[in-house]
Design an enzyme around this catalytic site. Structure first.
Site, PDB file in Angstrom:
ATOM      1  CD1 TRP A 173      -2.064  -2.108   1.893  1.00 41.16           C
ATOM      2  CD2 TRP A 173      -2.886  -1.074  -0.005  1.00 41.16           C
ATOM      3  NE1 TRP A 173      -2.933  -2.892   1.873  1.00 41.16           N
ATOM      4  CE2 TRP A 173      -3.967  -2.582   0.189  1.00 41.16           C
ATOM      5  CE3 TRP A 173      -2.688  -0.636  -1.675  1.00 41.16           C
ATOM      6  CZ2 TRP A 173      -4.190  -3.165  -0.375  1.00 41.16           C
ATOM      7  CZ3 TRP A 173      -3.935  -2.075  -1.716  1.00 41.16           C
ATOM      8  CH2 TRP A 173      -4.785  -2.724  -1.457  1.00 41.16           C
ATOM      9  CG  ASP A 186      -3.123   4.001   4.347  1.00 45.04           C
ATOM     10  OD1 ASP A 186      -4.017   4.322   4.787  1.00 45.04           O
ATOM     11  OD2 ASP A 186      -2.672   3.603   3.302  1.00 45.04           O
ATOM     12  CE  LYS A 238      -8.499  -2.623   5.016  1.00 43.77           C
ATOM     13  NZ  LYS A 238      -7.734  -2.077   4.080  1.00 43.77           N
TER      14      LYS A 238
HETATM   15  C1  LIG Z   1      -6.464  -1.459   2.235  1.00 40.87           C
HETATM   16  C2  LIG Z   1      -6.090  -0.975   2.608  1.00 40.87           C
HETATM   17  C3  LIG Z   1      -5.852   0.104   1.648  1.00 40.87           C
HETATM   18  C4  LIG Z   1      -6.550  -0.040  -0.143  1.00 40.87           C
HETATM   19  O1  LIG Z   1      -8.184   0.658   0.661  1.00 40.87           O
HETATM   20  P1  LIG Z   1      -9.308   0.536  -0.878  1.00 40.87           P
HETATM   21  O2  LIG Z   1      -9.772   1.174   0.399  1.00 40.87           O
HETATM   22  O3  LIG Z   1      -9.445  -1.204  -0.779  1.00 40.87           O
HETATM   23  O4  LIG Z   1      -8.494   1.697  -1.357  1.00 40.87           O
HETATM   24  C5  LIG Z   1      -4.776   1.505   1.765  1.00 40.87           C
HETATM   25  N1  LIG Z   1      -4.074   1.221   2.521  1.00 40.87           N
HETATM   26  C6  LIG Z   1      -4.240   0.075   3.878  1.00 40.87           C
HETATM   27  C7  LIG Z   1      -2.914   0.160   4.824  1.00 40.87           C
HETATM   28  C8  LIG Z   1      -5.322  -0.906   3.739  1.00 40.87           C
HETATM   29  O5  LIG Z   1      -5.071  -1.218   4.579  1.00 40.87           O
END
Ligand SMILES: *Cc1c(COP(=O)(O)O)cnc(C)c1O
Length: 361
Positions: free
Chosen positions: A102, A172, A196
Site C-alpha cells: 500500500w 494511511d 477494516k
Molecule cells: C485496505 C488498505 C488500502 C486500500 O484501501 P481501499 O479502500 O481498498 O482503496 C490502503 N491502505 C491500507 C493500509 C489498507 O489496509
C-alpha cells in the site's frame, strides 16, 4: 443461525450488536417510516446521522477543532492521488517510507504528480519490519512525509512515529483507525478506508488540518479537491449514506460498549498477546514479523511448509475460522483481528491451532 469467526483483512467483521441494531432499524429508522438506505441525504433525519457520525469520530479519536473530518468515497486508494494533488504543491516534493504494497502504491501514484522520493524501505525482508529513519534522512524541503501506519498485508506497525522534524506528516491509517488512541495533532492529514475497522466498504475518512486546505494543484478535479468536501460538509454530492450510518453505529459501540479508545487498545493488546504468545511458543507455527514492529490488527504466521499451511487453512475454514489465508503476495496465514473480533474468537482460534499442532507434530 451460526456465525463464523471471520479473520478477513477487509471488508471485515462488524460488531454483532451493530448488525443487530442496523437490522432492527432497517424498515423504519426512528419513526421516519423508511430505511436509511432510502432516505434523501438532504433530509433533516439524514443530516442528524452524518452530523452524529462526525461528532462521535471527533470525540472517540479526540480530533482537535482545527481539523476537518471528511466522509468521501473512492477508498484509501483514491487518497494515494488526492494527497499529492492537494499537498505536494509547495516545493513539489514529498518523502515516502515504503513499508509494503500500500505504501508503495501511494508512492508510485505521488510520483505522477511531483517529485516523490522513497526515503527508506523494508522490501529487502518482505516488509517484515518497519525501517528505522533519522531526522536527517528526510528532505526539509519536502511538502510532507507519507507513512503507512499499520501494514495490513505484512502485519507491521510503527511502534513510534518517525522523527520528521518540522516536515508535515501524512499517514494511511486504514487498518488501525480507532484501534487505539492516536495523537492527531502529530499529523497534517490522516486517511482510512473504513471497511477494516469502522464500517462496511464504500466510505473513506479523511482528517485534515484546516491550514493545509486550499493548496491544490490547478489540474485537481473538483471531486478530488479536499476544499470541495470541506466546504460542503461532505455533501457536495451524494455521500455513501448507509455506510456513514453504520460507521456511526460502530462509533457508538466503541464509545458506549467498549469504553473508548484506551479500553479498545487494552482489549486489542490482550487479543494480540494471546496469539503472539502462542506463536512464540509453538513448535509448528511461527510469526513472520520482527517483534518490535508487530501489528495489533493483522497477524501473519506460517508453518514453514506450504502444504501444511494449505491443510491448516482448509481445516480451519471447515471449523468456522474463515479468511485465514495470507495475502496472495506473501502466502501463509494471516489473522486479522480488528476491533470487532471478540476475545472468544482469538481464544477459539488458538485452541484450534493447538489441536492442529498436536495432530500434525
Ligand atoms: C485496505 C488498505 C488500502 C486500500 O484501501 P481501499 O479502500 O481498498 O482503496 C490502503 N491502505 C491500507 C493500509 C489498507 O489496509
Amino acid at each position: 443461525m451460526s456465525r463464523v469467526y471471520n479473520f478477513s483483512a477487509g471488508p471485515s467483521m462488524l460488531p454483532e450488536a451493530v448488525l443487530a441494531k442496523a437490522a432492527a432499524e432497517m424498515l423504519d429508522y426512528e419513526g421516519s417510516g423508511q430505511s436509511v438506505m432510502e432516505m434523501s441525504h438532504r433530509s433533516k433525519v439524514y443530516q442528524c446521522i452524518i452530523d452524529g457520525a462526525e461528532a462521535l469520530l471527533r470525540e472517540v479519536m479526540n480530533i482537535p477543532d482545527n481539523y476537518k473530518v471528511l466522509f468521501l468515497q473512492g477508498g484509501a486508494s483514491t487518497q494515494f492521488a488526492m494527497v499529492p494533488m492537494n499537498l505536494m504543491t509547495g516545493n513539489g516534493k514529498a518523502d515516502y517510507i515504503i513499508t509494503g504494497q500500500w505504501a508503495n502504491k501511494a508512492y508510485k501514484e505521488a510520483a505522477r504528480y511531483g517529485n516523490a522520493r522513497a526515503v527508506a524501505s523494508s522490501a529487502d525482508k518482505t516488509y517484515s519490519y518497519i525501517p528505522e529513519t533519522k531526522r536527517e534522512d528526510f528532505d526539509t524541503e519536502a511538502d510532507y512525509v507519507h507513512i503507512c501506519m499499520n501494514n495490513t498485508i505484512y502485519g507491521t506497525k510503527y511502534a513510534q512515529l518517525p522523527d520528521v522534524g518540522d516536515i508535515p506528516l501524512v499517514a494511511d491509517i486504514s487498518s488501525c483507525i480507532a484501534s487505539e488512541p492516536l495523537d492527531v495533532s502529530k499529523f497534517v492529514l490522516l486517511y482510512a478506508g473504513a471497511q477494516k475497522n469502522l464500517a462496511p466498504a464504500g466510505l473513506t475518512i479523511v482528517i485534515v488540518r484546516e491550514d493545509f486546505l486550499g493548496k491544490a494543484m490547478d489540474i485537481t478535479p473538483t471531486m478530488l479537491n479536499y476544499v470541495t468536501h470541506a466546504e460542503n460538509g461532505s455533501m457536495f454530492n451524494t455521500p455513501p449514506c448507509y455506510t456513514i450510518y453504520v460507521c456511526k453505529l460502530v462509533l457508538e459501540w466503541i464509545k458506549n460498549e467498549m469504553g473508548g479508545l484506551e479500553k479498545m487498545k487494552a482489549h486489542n493488546e490482550a487479543k494480540a498477546a494471546l496469539l503472539y504468545n502462542f506463536l512464540d511458543n509453538s513448535k509448528l507455527f511461527k510469526g513472520t514479523v520482527e517483534k518490535n514492529s508487530r501489528s495489533l490488527m493483522n497477524i501473519p504466521f506460517i508453518t514453514g511448509n506450504e502444504e501444511l499451511d494449505a491443510k491448516f487453512v482448509k481445516e480451519a475454514t471447515a471449523a468456522g475460522f474463515v479468511n485465514l489465508k495470507g495475502h496472495r503476495s506473501v502466502g501463509g496465514m494471516r489473522a486479522s483481528i480488528y476491533n470487532a473480533m471478540p476475545m472468544e474468537g482469538v481464544e477459539a482460534l488458538v485452541a484450534f491451532m493447538q489441536k492442529f499442532e498436536e495432530e500434525n507434530a
